[in-house]
Design a protein around this motif. Structure first.
Motif, PDB file in Angstrom:
ATOM      1  N   ALA A   1       4.316   1.496   2.020  1.00 14.53           N
ATOM      2  CA  ALA A   1       5.369   2.346   1.456  1.00 14.53           C
ATOM      3  C   ALA A   1       4.963   3.791   1.742  1.00 14.53           C
ATOM      4  O   ALA A   1       4.071   4.332   1.091  1.00 14.53           O
ATOM      5  N   PRO A   2       5.581   4.427   2.738  1.00 16.95           N
ATOM      6  CA  PRO A   2       5.191   5.785   3.133  1.00 16.95           C
ATOM      7  C   PRO A   2       5.864   6.858   2.264  1.00 16.95           C
ATOM      8  O   PRO A   2       6.905   7.395   2.632  1.00 16.95           O
ATOM      9  N   TYR A   3       5.276   7.174   1.138  1.00 18.04           N
ATOM     10  CA  TYR A   3       5.826   8.207   0.261  1.00 18.04           C
ATOM     11  C   TYR A   3       5.469   9.609   0.739  1.00 18.04           C
ATOM     12  O   TYR A   3       6.116  10.578   0.354  1.00 18.04           O
TER      13      TYR A   3
ATOM     14  N   LEU B   1       0.864  -1.166   0.000  1.00 16.63           N
ATOM     15  CA  LEU B   1       0.000   0.000   0.000  1.00 16.63           C
ATOM     16  C   LEU B   1       0.909   1.226   0.000  1.00 16.63           C
ATOM     17  O   LEU B   1       1.612   1.486   0.978  1.00 16.63           O
ATOM     18  N   GLN B   2       0.945   1.921  -1.115  1.00 14.64           N
ATOM     19  CA  GLN B   2       1.761   3.132  -1.241  1.00 14.64           C
ATOM     20  C   GLN B   2       0.907   4.316  -0.782  1.00 14.64           C
ATOM     21  O   GLN B   2      -0.061   4.670  -1.447  1.00 14.64           O
ATOM     22  N   ILE B   3       1.266   4.897   0.342  1.00 12.49           N
ATOM     23  CA  ILE B   3       0.519   6.054   0.860  1.00 12.49           C
ATOM     24  C   ILE B   3       1.255   7.291   0.379  1.00 12.49           C
ATOM     25  O   ILE B   3       2.383   7.552   0.772  1.00 12.49           O
ATOM     26  N   HIS B   4       0.612   8.045  -0.505  1.00  6.48           N
ATOM     27  CA  HIS B   4       1.329   9.118  -1.188  1.00  6.48           C
ATOM     28  C   HIS B   4       0.851  10.528  -0.861  1.00  6.48           C
ATOM     29  O   HIS B   4       1.509  11.497  -1.250  1.00  6.48           O
ATOM     30  N   HIS B   5      -0.251  10.686  -0.141  1.00  4.06           N
ATOM     31  CA  HIS B   5      -0.704  12.055   0.132  1.00  4.06           C
ATOM     32  C   HIS B   5      -1.657  12.063   1.324  1.00  4.06           C
ATOM     33  O   HIS B   5      -2.555  11.236   1.409  1.00  4.06           O
TER      34      HIS B   5
ATOM     35  N   GLY C   1      12.951  -2.112   1.670  1.00  4.89           N
ATOM     36  CA  GLY C   1      13.687  -0.981   1.136  1.00  4.89           C
ATOM     37  C   GLY C   1      13.190   0.376   1.603  1.00  4.89           C
ATOM     38  O   GLY C   1      13.794   1.395   1.304  1.00  4.89           O
ATOM     39  N   MET C   2      12.084   0.399   2.345  1.00  4.58           N
ATOM     40  CA  MET C   2      11.543   1.669   2.826  1.00  4.58           C
ATOM     41  C   MET C   2      12.032   1.935   4.240  1.00  4.58           C
ATOM     42  O   MET C   2      12.292   1.015   5.012  1.00  4.58           O
ATOM     43  N   SER C   3      12.159   3.207   4.562  1.00  8.31           N
ATOM     44  CA  SER C   3      12.529   3.596   5.919  1.00  8.31           C
ATOM     45  C   SER C   3      11.719   4.821   6.308  1.00  8.31           C
ATOM     46  O   SER C   3      11.098   5.461   5.464  1.00  8.31           O
ATOM     47  N   VAL C   4      11.748   5.123   7.581  1.00  8.08           N
ATOM     48  CA  VAL C   4      11.051   6.314   8.076  1.00  8.08           C
ATOM     49  C   VAL C   4      12.092   7.217   8.648  1.00  8.08           C
ATOM     50  O   VAL C   4      12.118   8.131   9.148  1.00  8.08           O
TER      51      VAL C   4
ATOM     52  N   SER D   1       5.392  12.559   3.432  1.00  8.43           N
ATOM     53  CA  SER D   1       6.245  12.942   4.556  1.00  8.43           C
ATOM     54  C   SER D   1       5.502  12.844   5.892  1.00  8.43           C
ATOM     55  O   SER D   1       6.095  12.477   6.909  1.00  8.43           O
ATOM     56  N   TYR D   2       4.208  13.151   5.899  1.00 10.99           N
ATOM     57  CA  TYR D   2       3.454  13.049   7.154  1.00 10.99           C
ATOM     58  C   TYR D   2       3.365  11.591   7.600  1.00 10.99           C
ATOM     59  O   TYR D   2       3.498  11.292   8.783  1.00 10.99           O
ATOM     60  N   VAL D   3       3.165  10.680   6.667  1.00  8.49           N
ATOM     61  CA  VAL D   3       3.074   9.256   6.999  1.00  8.49           C
ATOM     62  C   VAL D   3       4.406   8.756   7.550  1.00  8.49           C
ATOM     63  O   VAL D   3       4.443   8.010   8.533  1.00  8.49           O
ATOM     64  N   ARG D   4       5.515   9.176   6.946  1.00  3.73           N
ATOM     65  CA  ARG D   4       6.831   8.794   7.473  1.00  3.73           C
ATOM     66  C   ARG D   4       6.990   9.295   8.911  1.00  3.73           C
ATOM     67  O   ARG D   4       7.452   8.564   9.789  1.00  3.73           O
ATOM     68  N   SER D   5       6.611  10.530   9.145  1.00  3.75           N
ATOM     69  CA  SER D   5       6.701  11.111  10.481  1.00  3.75           C
ATOM     70  C   SER D   5       5.814  10.344  11.464  1.00  3.75           C
ATOM     71  O   SER D   5       6.222  10.050  12.592  1.00  3.75           O
ATOM     72  N   TYR D   6       4.612  10.011  11.045  1.00  7.59           N
ATOM     73  CA  TYR D   6       3.687   9.253  11.888  1.00  7.59           C
ATOM     74  C   TYR D   6       4.305   7.907  12.257  1.00  7.59           C
ATOM     75  O   TYR D   6       4.283   7.503  13.419  1.00  7.59           O
ATOM     76  N   MET D   7       4.872   7.221  11.267  1.00  5.65           N
ATOM     77  CA  MET D   7       5.448   5.904  11.519  1.00  5.65           C
ATOM     78  C   MET D   7       6.691   5.993  12.408  1.00  5.65           C
ATOM     79  O   MET D   7       6.953   5.080  13.191  1.00  5.65           O
ATOM     80  N   ARG D   8       7.432   7.092  12.333  1.00  3.02           N
ATOM     81  CA  ARG D   8       8.566   7.293  13.254  1.00  3.02           C
ATOM     82  C   ARG D   8       8.053   7.425  14.685  1.00  3.02           C
ATOM     83  O   ARG D   8       8.638   6.893  15.619  1.00  3.02           O
TER      84      ARG D   8
END
Length: 100
Positions: free
Chosen positions: A74-76, A38-42, A97-100, A78-85
């Motif tokens: 796949a947290p594309y 699931l690519q979360i893009h926005h 291959g994805m990171s937060v 930036s808010y999703v990456r921050s949330y997952m961190r």
């Protein structure tokens, strides 16, 4: 920060997003499904509604959907990456291959 607003998050599968309608304004978390990822893009919350925890609720619902469906994330966005961190328990769902 404003007071937290609990919202009803709805999965709009046709539009490929999770959404909440608050005071006539639409907040959303958009995704694409590619295989088992699931690519979360926005993620978008209208300016007047920012600071109420709405984006977090949308992202939590989207990630929970991925978990229930056995998908990786796949947290594309930036808010999703921050949330997952901020929520390390979600990181087990990271796509290869994805990171937060």
């Amino acid at each position: 920060m404003n007071e937290r607003t609990t919202v009803e998050v709805v999965h709009n599968a046709d539009a490929r997003r999770f959404e909440a309608l608050i005071d006539g304004a639409l907040a959303r978390c958009d995704y694409r499904r590619v295989g088992d990822i699931l690519q979360i893009h926005h993620t978008e919350v209208p300016i007047a509604l920012e600071g109420r925890g709405i984006a977090g609720q949308l992202v939590a619902a989207t990630i929970e959907h991925a978990r229930r469906q056995g998908l990786k994330v796949a947290p594309y966005c930036s808010y999703v990456r921050s949330y997952m961190r901020r929520h390390p328990e979600t990181q087990v769902l990271l796509a290869p291959g994805m990171s937060v």
